[in-house]
Write a protein that holds these residues in place. Structure first.
Motif, PDB file in Angstrom:
ATOM      1  N   LEU A 201      59.158   7.552 110.712  1.00  0.00           N
ATOM      2  CA  LEU A 201      58.690   6.718 109.615  1.00  0.00           C
ATOM      3  C   LEU A 201      59.428   7.135 108.345  1.00  0.00           C
ATOM      4  O   LEU A 201      59.386   8.305 107.951  1.00  0.00           O
ATOM      5  N   VAL A 202      60.093   6.182 107.713  1.00  0.00           N
ATOM      6  CA  VAL A 202      60.809   6.438 106.465  1.00  0.00           C
ATOM      7  C   VAL A 202      60.080   5.686 105.359  1.00  0.00           C
ATOM      8  O   VAL A 202      60.046   4.452 105.349  1.00  0.00           O
ATOM      9  N   LEU A 203      59.457   6.443 104.443  1.00  0.00           N
ATOM     10  CA  LEU A 203      58.688   5.865 103.342  1.00  0.00           C
ATOM     11  C   LEU A 203      59.507   5.923 102.058  1.00  0.00           C
ATOM     12  O   LEU A 203      60.200   6.911 101.811  1.00  0.00           O
ATOM     13  N   TRP A 204      59.356   4.868 101.231  1.00  0.00           N
ATOM     14  CA  TRP A 204      60.154   4.818 100.008  1.00  0.00           C
ATOM     15  C   TRP A 204      59.376   4.187  98.859  1.00  0.00           C
ATOM     16  O   TRP A 204      58.766   3.132  99.006  1.00  0.00           O
ATOM     17  N   GLY A 205      59.408   4.849  97.721  1.00  0.00           N
ATOM     18  CA  GLY A 205      58.856   4.259  96.514  1.00  0.00           C
ATOM     19  C   GLY A 205      59.769   3.148  96.010  1.00  0.00           C
ATOM     20  O   GLY A 205      60.976   3.347  95.874  1.00  0.00           O
ATOM     21  N   GLU A 206      59.188   1.992  95.721  1.00  0.00           N
ATOM     22  CA  GLU A 206      60.010   0.848  95.338  1.00  0.00           C
ATOM     23  C   GLU A 206      60.754   1.070  94.025  1.00  0.00           C
ATOM     24  O   GLU A 206      61.772   0.427  93.766  1.00  0.00           O
ATOM     25  N   SER A 207      60.287   1.981  93.189  1.00  0.00           N
ATOM     26  CA  SER A 207      60.901   2.224  91.885  1.00  0.00           C
ATOM     27  C   SER A 207      61.753   3.485  91.851  1.00  0.00           C
ATOM     28  O   SER A 207      62.136   3.931  90.765  1.00  0.00           O
ATOM     29  N   ASP A 208      62.043   4.053  93.018  1.00  0.00           N
ATOM     30  CA  ASP A 208      62.871   5.257  93.056  1.00  0.00           C
ATOM     31  C   ASP A 208      64.279   4.926  92.571  1.00  0.00           C
ATOM     32  O   ASP A 208      64.941   4.034  93.105  1.00  0.00           O
ATOM     33  N   ARG A 209      64.741   5.665  91.555  1.00  0.00           N
ATOM     34  CA  ARG A 209      66.108   5.481  91.067  1.00  0.00           C
ATOM     35  C   ARG A 209      66.951   6.741  91.287  1.00  0.00           C
ATOM     36  O   ARG A 209      68.086   6.803  90.826  1.00  0.00           O
ATOM     37  N   VAL A 210      66.383   7.715  91.982  1.00  0.00           N
ATOM     38  CA  VAL A 210      67.184   8.847  92.447  1.00  0.00           C
ATOM     39  C   VAL A 210      67.956   8.417  93.685  1.00  0.00           C
ATOM     40  O   VAL A 210      69.182   8.580  93.777  1.00  0.00           O
ATOM     41  N   VAL A 211      67.246   7.878  94.647  1.00  0.00           N
ATOM     42  CA  VAL A 211      67.828   7.222  95.826  1.00  0.00           C
ATOM     43  C   VAL A 211      67.068   5.902  96.004  1.00  0.00           C
ATOM     44  O   VAL A 211      65.845   5.896  96.102  1.00  0.00           O
ATOM     45  N   THR A 212      67.772   4.817  96.041  1.00  0.00           N
ATOM     46  CA  THR A 212      67.156   3.499  95.988  1.00  0.00           C
ATOM     47  C   THR A 212      66.520   3.097  97.314  1.00  0.00           C
ATOM     48  O   THR A 212      66.845   3.656  98.371  1.00  0.00           O
ATOM     49  N   PRO A 213      65.630   2.102  97.295  1.00  0.00           N
ATOM     50  CA  PRO A 213      65.099   1.585  98.556  1.00  0.00           C
ATOM     51  C   PRO A 213      66.186   1.078  99.509  1.00  0.00           C
ATOM     52  O   PRO A 213      66.028   1.188 100.736  1.00  0.00           O
TER      53      PRO A 213
END
Length: 262
Positions: A201-213
Motif C-alpha cells: 500500500l502506497v499512501l500519499w498526501g495530495e498536497s505533498d510538495r517534497v515528493v508529488t502524488p
C-alpha cells in the motif's frame, strides 16, 4: 538476507519502542525523527505488536561509521527480524522510512515480510518528478513543501529552544550522510521493485510538495502488487495531518494481508 548480515549487524545496538500484541509491525520513521510516527505506532499497537526503532544517528543515538547508506539500515532491520525469528511482518515506513521498507522487501530472502505500507516515501528516481532538495529549504520552505496547512505547523526557528535546534540539526546531518549522495534515492531500486510480490500500500498526501502524488503513483506502479491511495488535505506526513483517514487505510491493508494464506 545475505549470510554476512548477521555478523555485520550483530553488535549494533538499536533503540526500540515496543507495544501491543499480535502480528509484528515494524514502524520506520522518516527524517523528522521518531516523533513523526508516534501516533501511528500507538494506533497500530491496539491490534498488533509494534516495533518502532530510532534510526541510528537520530535523536542522539549512536550511528557506527559502517552504517552509511539506506541499504545498510535496511540490512540492519532485516537482521533484527531474523534475530527475533519474526515472521509475517508488516513493515510501515514514512518518507525515508518508506525507502528503507522498500529496500528491506527487495532484500528479504527469507520471506519474513508479508506486507508493506509506504507513506510519502522517497528512494527512487522518477523521470519528470524530482525530489525537492530538502537541505536547501529554510524553515518556511520546509513548512510550505511538507504540510497541506503550513501556517498551522510552521515554527519560527527563533522560537525553538537551542537544544531542540541542535537535535534537529544533528538529525539532518545524519540524513545527509545516509541519503545525500545520490540525493534521496538509490538509482538501482526502481527496477528491483517489480520482484516484490507482497501486497504493498502506497499512501500519499495530495498536497505533498517534497515528493508529488505523481511521483507516488509511479512508485506504486513499480511494485509487483502495489496499490496507491491519495489522502486529501494532507502533505508529506498524512499520519499527522489526517490521522483518521491514514489509519483507516492502513487498518484495511492490515486486514487484507492478515487474510492471506500462510
Amino acid at each position: 538476507m545475505p549470510t554476512n548480515a548477521s555478523a555485520q549487524y550483530a553488535d549494533l545496538s538499536l533503540a526500540l519502542s515496543e507495544a501491543g500484541a499480535g502480528r509484528p509491525v515494524l514502524v520506520l520513521h522518516g527524517g523528522g525523527g521518531p516523533a513523526t510516527v508516534t501516533g501511528l505506532a500507538r494506533h497500530l499497537a491496539r491490534t498488533a505488536h509494534t516495533i518502532t526503532p530510532v534510526h541510528p544517528g537520530w535523536d542522539g543515538t549512536h550511528r557506527p561509521a559502517r552504517l552509511a547508506r539506506i541499504d545498510d539500515l535496511a540490512l540492519a532491520y532485516l537482521h533484527l527480524l531474523d534475530e527475533r525469528r519474526l515472521r509475517d511482518v508488516l513493515v510501515v515506513g514514512s518518507s525515508l522510512g518508506g525507502w528503507t521498507a522498500a529496500e528491506m522487501a527487495a532484500r528479504d530472502t527469507t520471506g519474513c515480510i508479508t506486507g508493506l505500507v509506504l507513506i510519502d516515501a522517497v528512494g527512487v528516481h522518477i523521470e519528470g518528478e524530482p525530489i525537492t532538495d530538502f537541505f536547501a529549504l529554510d524553515a518556511r520552505g520546509v513548512a510550505e513543501h511538507s504540510w497541506h496547512d503550513p501556517d498551522r505547523y510552521y515554527l519560527d526557528p527563533a522560537d525553538i529552544p537551542a537544544e531542540e535546534l541542535a537535535r534537529r540539526g544533528a538529525n539532518m546531518a545524519t540524513m545527509r550522510v545516509l541519503a545525500g549522495d545520490p540525493y534521496m534515492h538509490d538509482p538501482t531500486l526502481l527496477p528491483r521493485l517489480g520482484r516484490i510480490q507482497v501486497l504493498t500500500l502506497v499512501l500519499w498526501g495530495e498536497s505533498d510538495r517534497v515528493v508529488t502524488p505523481a511521483y507516488g503513483a509511479a512508485y506504486a506502479d513499480a511494485f509487483g502488487n502495489g496499490r496507491f491511495e491519495v489522502i486529501p488535505e494532507a502533505g508529506h506526513l498524512p499520519q499527522i495531518e489526517q490521522p483518521d483517514a491514514t489509519f483507516a487505510l492502513i487498518d484495511a491493508h492490515l486486514r487484507r494481508t492478515d487474510a492471506l494464506p500462510a
